[in-house]
Design a protein around this motif. Structure first.
Motif, PDB file in Angstrom:
ATOM      1  N   GLN A 111      17.128 -80.955 -25.789  1.00  0.00           N
ATOM      2  CA  GLN A 111      18.277 -81.444 -26.557  1.00  0.00           C
ATOM      3  C   GLN A 111      19.136 -80.296 -27.046  1.00  0.00           C
ATOM      4  O   GLN A 111      20.335 -80.435 -27.249  1.00  0.00           O
ATOM      5  CB  GLN A 111      17.799 -82.245 -27.777  1.00  0.00           C
ATOM      6  CG  GLN A 111      16.906 -83.404 -27.445  1.00  0.00           C
ATOM      7  CD  GLN A 111      17.538 -84.296 -26.402  1.00  0.00           C
ATOM      8  OE1 GLN A 111      18.730 -84.568 -26.433  1.00  0.00           O
ATOM      9  NE2 GLN A 111      16.745 -84.717 -25.446  1.00  0.00           N
ATOM     10  N   VAL A 112      18.492 -79.173 -27.286  1.00  0.00           N
ATOM     11  CA  VAL A 112      19.185 -78.068 -27.940  1.00  0.00           C
ATOM     12  C   VAL A 112      19.730 -77.061 -26.933  1.00  0.00           C
ATOM     13  O   VAL A 112      20.729 -76.385 -27.183  1.00  0.00           O
ATOM     14  CB  VAL A 112      18.222 -77.385 -28.933  1.00  0.00           C
ATOM     15  CG1 VAL A 112      18.921 -76.275 -29.685  1.00  0.00           C
ATOM     16  CG2 VAL A 112      17.655 -78.415 -29.899  1.00  0.00           C
ATOM     17  N   CYS A 113      19.093 -76.973 -25.784  1.00  0.00           N
ATOM     18  CA  CYS A 113      19.447 -75.948 -24.797  1.00  0.00           C
ATOM     19  C   CYS A 113      20.939 -76.011 -24.476  1.00  0.00           C
ATOM     20  O   CYS A 113      21.507 -77.080 -24.279  1.00  0.00           O
ATOM     21  CB  CYS A 113      18.631 -76.196 -23.538  1.00  0.00           C
ATOM     22  SG  CYS A 113      19.145 -75.211 -22.143  1.00  0.00           S
ATOM     23  N   ILE A 114      21.567 -74.816 -24.447  1.00  0.00           N
ATOM     24  CA  ILE A 114      22.996 -74.780 -24.148  1.00  0.00           C
ATOM     25  C   ILE A 114      23.253 -74.319 -22.725  1.00  0.00           C
ATOM     26  O   ILE A 114      24.404 -74.165 -22.313  1.00  0.00           O
ATOM     27  CB  ILE A 114      23.733 -73.848 -25.123  1.00  0.00           C
ATOM     28  CG1 ILE A 114      23.078 -72.462 -25.098  1.00  0.00           C
ATOM     29  CG2 ILE A 114      23.746 -74.438 -26.519  1.00  0.00           C
ATOM     30  CD1 ILE A 114      23.870 -71.418 -25.834  1.00  0.00           C
ATOM     31  N   LEU A 118      19.846 -67.343 -20.024  1.00  0.00           N
ATOM     32  CA  LEU A 118      19.201 -66.078 -20.412  1.00  0.00           C
ATOM     33  C   LEU A 118      17.691 -66.131 -20.183  1.00  0.00           C
ATOM     34  O   LEU A 118      17.069 -65.143 -19.816  1.00  0.00           O
ATOM     35  CB  LEU A 118      19.479 -65.778 -21.886  1.00  0.00           C
ATOM     36  CG  LEU A 118      20.877 -65.228 -22.152  1.00  0.00           C
ATOM     37  CD1 LEU A 118      21.033 -64.939 -23.632  1.00  0.00           C
ATOM     38  CD2 LEU A 118      21.120 -63.972 -21.341  1.00  0.00           C
ATOM     39  N   ILE A 120      16.141 -67.815 -17.925  1.00  0.00           N
ATOM     40  CA  ILE A 120      15.852 -67.693 -16.494  1.00  0.00           C
ATOM     41  C   ILE A 120      15.744 -66.238 -16.110  1.00  0.00           C
ATOM     42  O   ILE A 120      14.847 -65.824 -15.382  1.00  0.00           O
ATOM     43  CB  ILE A 120      16.967 -68.355 -15.655  1.00  0.00           C
ATOM     44  CG1 ILE A 120      16.996 -69.837 -15.941  1.00  0.00           C
ATOM     45  CG2 ILE A 120      16.758 -68.076 -14.187  1.00  0.00           C
ATOM     46  CD1 ILE A 120      17.689 -70.645 -14.886  1.00  0.00           C
ATOM     47  N   GLN A 121      16.686 -65.460 -16.659  1.00  0.00           N
ATOM     48  CA  GLN A 121      16.672 -64.042 -16.307  1.00  0.00           C
ATOM     49  C   GLN A 121      15.462 -63.346 -16.892  1.00  0.00           C
ATOM     50  O   GLN A 121      14.970 -62.367 -16.329  1.00  0.00           O
ATOM     51  CB  GLN A 121      17.960 -63.389 -16.805  1.00  0.00           C
ATOM     52  CG  GLN A 121      19.161 -63.917 -16.058  1.00  0.00           C
ATOM     53  CD  GLN A 121      20.449 -63.574 -16.762  1.00  0.00           C
ATOM     54  OE1 GLN A 121      20.567 -62.522 -17.371  1.00  0.00           O
ATOM     55  NE2 GLN A 121      21.413 -64.474 -16.688  1.00  0.00           N
ATOM     56  N   ALA A 122      14.991 -63.848 -18.042  1.00  0.00           N
ATOM     57  CA  ALA A 122      13.863 -63.187 -18.681  1.00  0.00           C
ATOM     58  C   ALA A 122      12.544 -63.553 -18.005  1.00  0.00           C
ATOM     59  O   ALA A 122      11.604 -62.774 -18.007  1.00  0.00           O
ATOM     60  CB  ALA A 122      13.802 -63.565 -20.153  1.00  0.00           C
ATOM     61  N   CYS A 123      12.488 -64.725 -17.442  1.00  0.00           N
ATOM     62  CA  CYS A 123      11.197 -65.204 -16.918  1.00  0.00           C
ATOM     63  C   CYS A 123      10.735 -64.357 -15.740  1.00  0.00           C
ATOM     64  O   CYS A 123      11.425 -64.277 -14.730  1.00  0.00           O
ATOM     65  CB  CYS A 123      11.294 -66.662 -16.482  1.00  0.00           C
ATOM     66  SG  CYS A 123       9.724 -67.256 -15.834  1.00  0.00           S
ATOM     67  N   LYS A 133      25.140 -73.686 -17.911  1.00  0.00           N
ATOM     68  CA  LYS A 133      25.618 -74.777 -18.774  1.00  0.00           C
ATOM     69  C   LYS A 133      24.908 -76.089 -18.522  1.00  0.00           C
ATOM     70  O   LYS A 133      25.376 -77.133 -18.939  1.00  0.00           O
ATOM     71  CB  LYS A 133      27.132 -74.957 -18.596  1.00  0.00           C
ATOM     72  CG  LYS A 133      27.856 -73.672 -18.928  1.00  0.00           C
ATOM     73  CD  LYS A 133      29.201 -73.927 -19.454  1.00  0.00           C
ATOM     74  CE  LYS A 133      29.883 -72.604 -19.733  1.00  0.00           C
ATOM     75  NZ  LYS A 133      31.319 -72.716 -19.716  1.00  0.00           N
ATOM     76  N   GLN A 134      23.770 -76.031 -17.821  1.00  0.00           N
ATOM     77  CA  GLN A 134      22.957 -77.230 -17.674  1.00  0.00           C
ATOM     78  C   GLN A 134      21.707 -77.029 -18.506  1.00  0.00           C
ATOM     79  O   GLN A 134      21.287 -75.897 -18.728  1.00  0.00           O
ATOM     80  CB  GLN A 134      22.545 -77.420 -16.214  1.00  0.00           C
ATOM     81  CG  GLN A 134      23.692 -77.362 -15.241  1.00  0.00           C
ATOM     82  CD  GLN A 134      24.260 -78.723 -14.983  1.00  0.00           C
ATOM     83  OE1 GLN A 134      23.540 -79.661 -14.767  1.00  0.00           O
ATOM     84  NE2 GLN A 134      25.566 -78.842 -15.024  1.00  0.00           N
ATOM     85  N   PRO A 154      19.345 -67.807 -27.318  1.00  0.00           N
ATOM     86  CA  PRO A 154      20.252 -67.693 -28.455  1.00  0.00           C
ATOM     87  C   PRO A 154      20.119 -68.850 -29.433  1.00  0.00           C
ATOM     88  O   PRO A 154      20.544 -68.729 -30.586  1.00  0.00           O
ATOM     89  CB  PRO A 154      21.631 -67.663 -27.805  1.00  0.00           C
ATOM     90  CG  PRO A 154      21.459 -68.274 -26.474  1.00  0.00           C
ATOM     91  CD  PRO A 154      20.057 -68.036 -26.056  1.00  0.00           C
ATOM     92  N   VAL A 155      19.566 -69.964 -28.997  1.00  0.00           N
ATOM     93  CA  VAL A 155      19.490 -71.110 -29.913  1.00  0.00           C
ATOM     94  C   VAL A 155      18.054 -71.437 -30.327  1.00  0.00           C
ATOM     95  O   VAL A 155      17.793 -72.482 -30.902  1.00  0.00           O
ATOM     96  CB  VAL A 155      20.139 -72.368 -29.286  1.00  0.00           C
ATOM     97  CG1 VAL A 155      21.634 -72.169 -29.208  1.00  0.00           C
ATOM     98  CG2 VAL A 155      19.556 -72.660 -27.922  1.00  0.00           C
ATOM     99  N   ASP A 156      17.136 -70.505 -30.016  1.00  0.00           N
ATOM    100  CA  ASP A 156      15.736 -70.656 -30.421  1.00  0.00           C
ATOM    101  C   ASP A 156      15.165 -72.019 -30.055  1.00  0.00           C
ATOM    102  O   ASP A 156      14.509 -72.668 -30.868  1.00  0.00           O
ATOM    103  CB  ASP A 156      15.604 -70.491 -31.941  1.00  0.00           C
ATOM    104  CG  ASP A 156      15.652 -69.027 -32.313  1.00  0.00           C
ATOM    105  OD1 ASP A 156      15.506 -68.200 -31.393  1.00  0.00           O
ATOM    106  OD2 ASP A 156      15.848 -68.726 -33.505  1.00  0.00           O
TER     107      ASP A 156
END
Ligand code: SF4
Ligand code: SF4
Ligand code: SF4
Ligand code: SF4
Lengths: 183, 565, 338
Positions: A111-114, A118, A120-123, A133-134, A154-156
């Motif tokens: 619900q919160v993911c924007i 980021l 994906i790049q970290a994983c 944006k999905q 960024p949105v924890d």
């Protein structure tokens, strides 16, 4: 007396030659050391050891640049195995690199993911799917629980959830040994 | 091959204790107030729930759809209302929970419409699908789905019907054979036809003369052989019984199919008979209630009946300290009593310290090889113990740990009172866990390496592109005559907008956190914005009405994004 | 949580060891009656020493003392040590031997079930190496009064030649080595009875009776006694047939020394012996072979103890290479370890 010495010497030489031959003939073509160390590391790829992944840490151990007690996901058992492999003394996990935790996996609050990508790049193992944006989501069986995606978000909205025991993963416990007197 | 019996190595002869419960006829257990029907019937196979809370179900109505290769159907054991679909403890030593359908019986016990299934008129696949949909699994305890066990339907010479029932105390198969021998043989012959076997052999331990006689009487005039095998635990183990009756030894990891034999339990054959001839799914089974109780006996019990309700029928005596499910050799003490009876539950024993005294403390192994003499699989349990105890699992596997059938003979005879089987169970589950971990680690390593490779490649591609672009610009600039335009400046420029974007996203996210609503509506076409405003308005209304607007919000947010990307 | 099986056979280590002790009784009775009652004194000394040493070691190793002493394994070791010693050894020799067996061989290796070597045999070997004279003074049957035996055991003066003689095996060996005698002439000597050493036949019969009892009680399997006796008889018989003057008969070998004690009680020690059926045959056969070789060509009159220790060393290999075929694995001969 002299004969005895000769005989003994003769036996020693023969045995020595046999052993030497056997050592060459039956030499085990083992994996290079790095591979062997890497096989012991848990492949969580979390970087807690101070290296960008398990393989680099394995290389560092092999080159003597890192100690064997820096991998928290591997736990005490991992250290013990490394100590066995390398013929070193066992030592407890080094505190500064973290503590052993029960295995968890990352869960994204969809619900919160924007959709900033980021995480994906970290994983380190590409266990997160999503496009710009999905909403993103973690592919459960692929997640190693490295926690690397948690900080960049960024949105924890990523939480680490401990993996629950199921009938499939339930284990019989080690039988209680009653021989030893309680110390 | 008439009458020739073979032997397996080892085996033990514990006190049979069959007389306690084998005397009386099978009675029908009353329906409890609540039936808890697990959707998962074994650790490996599950079913998908197809009923909803509050729904009325009829007796025999399907409530779980088979899932996966090993799944079978799950049915309502009686008519009533679905009271809940919840996690309840399962009949497993772990006491872990599993999704269950809780049914409150309405007392009418009204059947859903059902009709016999003519397997001769149908194709073999249809017949197997019927078995699967009727939820027929092995009733000997392992609950392996029968339609899977029937296999390809070729290459099987002999079908063996397992009525050995070698575990002490249990008598449910004994009673079933005494009372319903004809039905059992009818079911067995259906199985025989489906599997394409030539002969049918029934193996019954010779300590059940009445059952042998009943089965023989039912088999008179047919080619079926009913053989009394010597009572020796674990003669009722599938592979041990096959060995005794045919001389064939089936190694670990193989099914009898490769060796021309298959083995079914007598209870399974009975269920098969009910499924084909009466069209009834598997919704009840015979359970022996025995041990330290006033009224031991055999009961026909609806699947899902909580053990606590059953115990009321047997009336355990006051000094009962544990309740065992299964026999005393391979069963387990139930962690709690609200566990339901499942398809594999053959026996419930009230245990008291008098009947089942606690084992004396473990002493060191003296390598007396008693355990090796007793092991029906010809293992060297003390070696396995040695390696399991020191967690040297590789060595344990070299000594064939996985061939161990966990029959408990070794523990039974060990003079040092070592719980050998516990060590083996521990080792096995530890090895499985390690294998899972190893697979996961290998997969992670592969994916990590691939990601690194991909990143390298992307970097290289990017660099190449950049270089090309720079060269192009330089060429252009040179053409235009303008002096040095540093190509490197491109890179930070490319970074900057990205950072800005993230900052913007962050700001948006902050707003979003306050009220969980995507507001990334800037730079959209006026049309889409109007749409969003529209949706927003509708959502406000919805929010007021419903308590759960979240899914719609997510959908609404996802929709307008699409045309853009 | 206790797991299945919930029923156990009423057996215990204590019962096993108790039956072994019981089975030794006929041999001991024969020993006391025919050779002399001194053995009883030594048995008492060794039993007390063993139990005390066991309790002390368990205490030092922080194990529950009561239950482990009650398993009687120390008593079995003590009795076996005494029974293969000459019955008139001084008390301190017995004490030393038992301490070696219990402390060094059993507990320093980790206690019951962990010792790779047979404790009684290590005790025997170390004593025969350290005190060869004392260890070869065997009283002739019924020759010494109980008082004399007691005084010898309590450390009284030992007028060696006057009171003791060589054992049958010893006499035979020295006789043959001297080059002037044949088996027949040696066997005419006073030390010899109808079969082996005079009087010892009866003791051997006692041991056989006890061994058969153990077989009947299924404490031991037939493999080891049969292989031991069979190989000893076969190899001695072969050489005896070829050269009856130079080699003693199989019957002599079987009835002499501790052959019967070994066949049923020493070779069959479960802890340090081989465990697979084929392994047991090879193990016991190997001991018999080595024993015969040492008896005939070695420096010591009796070779069983050395045979046992040598074969103890081979046990891991024997076990590994003779793993029985597991149910369903038809061609799996290699079995266990690689
Ligand atoms: S700490 Fe993390 S990255 Fe380092 S070796 Fe362990 S699992 Fe791999
Ligand atoms: S980092 Fe957070 S917000 Fe960004 S895509 Fe991943 S989960 Fe979504
Ligand atoms: S039965 Fe017990 S004591 Fe005997 S060898 Fe087996 S584990 Fe050891
Ligand atoms: S539990 Fe396993 S090792 Fe023990 S007797 Fe049964 S099959 Fe053999």
């Amino acid at each position: 007396m002299f004969t005895a010495i000769l005989v003994m010497a003769g036996i020693a030489i023969v045995l020595g030659l046999t052993l030497g031959y056997a050592a060459i003939r039956f030499k085990v073509e083992g994996d290079p050391l790095v591979e062997k160390i890497d096989a012991i590391l848990p492949q969580t790829q979390c970087g807690q050891c101070g290296f960008p992944g398990c393989k680099p840490y394995a290389e560092a151990i092999a080159n003597g640049e890192a100690d064997i007690n820096q991998c928290p996901p591997g736990g005490e058992e991992g250290v013990r195995k490394l100590a066995d492999l390398l013929g070193r003394e066992f030592k407890p996990l080094s505190e500064e690199h973290g503590v052993e935790k029960p295995k968890s996996i990352a869960v994204i609050d969809e619900q919160v993911c924007i959709g900033c990508t980021l995480c994906i790049q970290a994983c380190p193992v590409d266990a997160i799917v999503g496009a710009a944006k999905q909403m993103h989501t973690v592919v459960e069986p692929l997640c190693t629980g490295c926690e690397l995606c948690v900080a960049p978000c960024p949105v924890d909205c990523i939480a680490m959830v401990p993996v629950a025991e199921t009938v499939q993963t339930w284990k019989w416990k080690y039988p209680v040994v009653e021989i030893r007197k309680a110390a | 091959m008439i009458g020739r019996l073979f032997k397996f190595h080892g085996g033990i002869k514990p006190d049979a204790h069959k007389n306690e419960s084998s005397g009386g006829a099978i009675r029908k257990a009353p329906l409890p107030a609540r039936l808890v029907v697990p959707l998962r019937q074994s650790a490996r196979a599950g079913a998908a729930c197809i009923v909803a809370v509050g729904q009325r179900v009829l007796k025999g109505e399907r409530i779980g759809e088979p899932e996966g290769f090993l799944g079978t159907g799950v049915h309502a054991p009686t008519s009533g209302t679905v009271a809940a679909i919840a996690s309840c403890p399962m009949a497993h030593p772990s006491g872990l929970e599993t999704p269950c359908v809780v049914i409150e019986p309405d007392g009418e016990d009204r059947w859903i419409e059902h009709a016999p299934f003519d397997y001769r008129a149908a194709s073999r696949d249809e017949a197997l699908a019927w078995l699967r949909d009727c939820g027929i699994v092995g009733l000997g305890g392992a609950t392996f789905p029968s339609h899977v066990k029937l296999g390809r339907g070729s290459g099987i010479e002999t079908l063996i019907l397992n009525g050995a029932e070698c575990e002490p105390w249990i008598t449910c198969d004994d009673r079933l054979m005494r009372e319903r021998a004809v039905d059992i043989l009818a079911g067995a012959n259906i199985l025989r036809e489906l599997i394409g076997a030539r002969e049918l052999v029934v193996g019954v331990e010779d300590n059940k003369p009445e059952a042998v006689a009943a089965m023989q009487a039912a088999a008179v005039g047919t080619p079926t052989r009913v053989v009394a095998v010597p009572a020796l635990y674990p003669a009722g183990g599938e592979k041990q019984l096959i060995r005794v009756l045919t001389g064939v030894e089936i190694p670990y990891g193989k099914l009898g199919g490769d060796y021309g034999v298959r083995c079914f339990n007598v209870g399974t054959a009975h269920a098969v008979y009910r499924a084909f001839i009466h069209g009834e799914p598997l919704i009840s089974r015979i359970v022996t209630l025995t041990g330290n109780c006033e009224t031991p006996g055999n009961w026909e019990v609806a699947i899902g009946t909580p053990v606590a309700d059953l115990l009321a029928l047997a009336r355990p005596k006051a000094d009962t300290d544990r309740i065992l499910m299964g026999g005393p050799m391979m069963g387990f003490a139930m962690p709690r009593l609200d566990v339901p009876v499942v398809k594999g539950t053959n026996c419930i024993i009230s245990a008291s310290p008098r009947l089942f005294p606690p084992a004396p403390p473990e002493q060191p192994c003296i390598r007396c090889t008693e355990c090796a003499k007793a092991c029906p699989v010809e293992l060297q349990p003390f070696e396995l113990y040695w390696h399991s105890r020191s967690k040297n699992f590789g060595k344990a596997q070299e000594y064939h740990l996985f061939d161990c059938i966990e029959c408990g003979c070794c523990t039974y005879v060990c003079p040092a009172h070592i719980p050998l089987v516990d060590y083996f169970r521990f080792s096995k589950s530890e090895i499985w866990a390690r294998e899972r971990e190893k697979t996961a680690a290998d997969q992670a390593r592969e994916r990590f390496e691939f990601r690194n490779f991909r990143q390298e490649r992307e970097k290289a591609e990017k660099a190449a592109k950049l270089a090309a672009k720079a060269a192009e610009t330089r060429a252009k600039l040179a053409e235009a005559g303008t002096a040095e335009a540093p190509a490197a400046a491109d890179a930070p420029a490319a970074e900057d907008p990205k950072k800005a974007l993230i900052a913007a996203a962050l700001a948006r996210a902050k707003a979003q956190k306050a009220e969980i609503q995507p507001q990334n509506t800037d730079n959209l076409s006026p049309q889409t914005q109007a749409e969003i405003a529209d949706i927003e308005a509708r959502r406000k209304v919805l929010e007021a009405v419903a308590a759960t607007p979240a899914p719609q919000a997510a959908e609404a947010a996802a929709a307008p994004d699409e045309p853009r990307s | 949580m206790i797991h299945s099986p919930y029923v156990r056979k009423p057996v215990s280590v204590q019962r096993t060891m108790g039956l072994v002790l019981l089975a030794l009784v006929p041999g001991i009775v024969a020993h006391a009656l025919v050779i002399g009652a001194g053995v009883l004194v030594n048995l008492a000394i060794s039993t007390i020493t063993a139990v005390a040493a066991e309790a002390l070691m368990l205490h030092l190793r922080k194990r529950p003392v009561g239950i482990a002493v009650a398993d009687l394994s120390a008593v079995v070791t003590a009795w076996l040590v005494t029974l293969c010693f000459p019955p008139i050894v001084p008390w301190w020799l017995t004490v030393c031997a038992v301490l070696v067996a219990i402390v060094a061989v059993k507990h320093l290796y980790g206690g019951l079930g962990q010792n790779p070597f047979n404790p009684a045999m290590i005790a025997y070997c170390s004593m025969i190496v350290a005190f060869p004279a004392l260890m070869s003074q065997w009283p002739p049957a019924g020759h010494l009064s109980f008082d004399t035996q007691l005084s010898l055991i309590l450390g009284g003066p030992r007028d060696i030649d006057g009171i003791t003689g060589a054992t049958a095996l010893d006499a035979l060996r020295t006789g043959l080595r001297s080059g002037t005698q044949t088996v027949d002439t040696v066997l005419k000597g006073s030390a010899f009875g109808a079969l082996g050493g005079r009087g010892w036949e009866w003791v051997s019969i006692g041991y056989v009776a006890g061994g058969l009892f153990l077989l009947a009680m299924r404490i031991i399997t037939w493999h080891m006694p049969v292989a031991f006796i069979g190989v000893l008889a076969a190899i001695s018989g072969l050489f005896w047939l070829v050269d009856p003057a130079g080699f003693a008969s199989p019957l002599f070998h079987l009835a002499s020394g501790g052959a019967m004690l070994a066949a049923f009680f020493i070779v069959t020690d479960p802890v340090s012996g081989a465990t697979t059926p084929r392994g047991k045959l090879l193990f016991a056969g190997g001991i018999a072979l080595i024993a015969w070789l040492i008896r005939n060509f070695g420096a010591y009159p009796e070779g069983i103890a050395f045979g046992v220790l040598l074969m103890n060393m081979c046990v891991p290999l024997l076990d590994m290479k003779t793993q029985p075929r597991v149910f369903g694995h038809r061609h799996d001969i290699e079995g266990g370890g690689k």
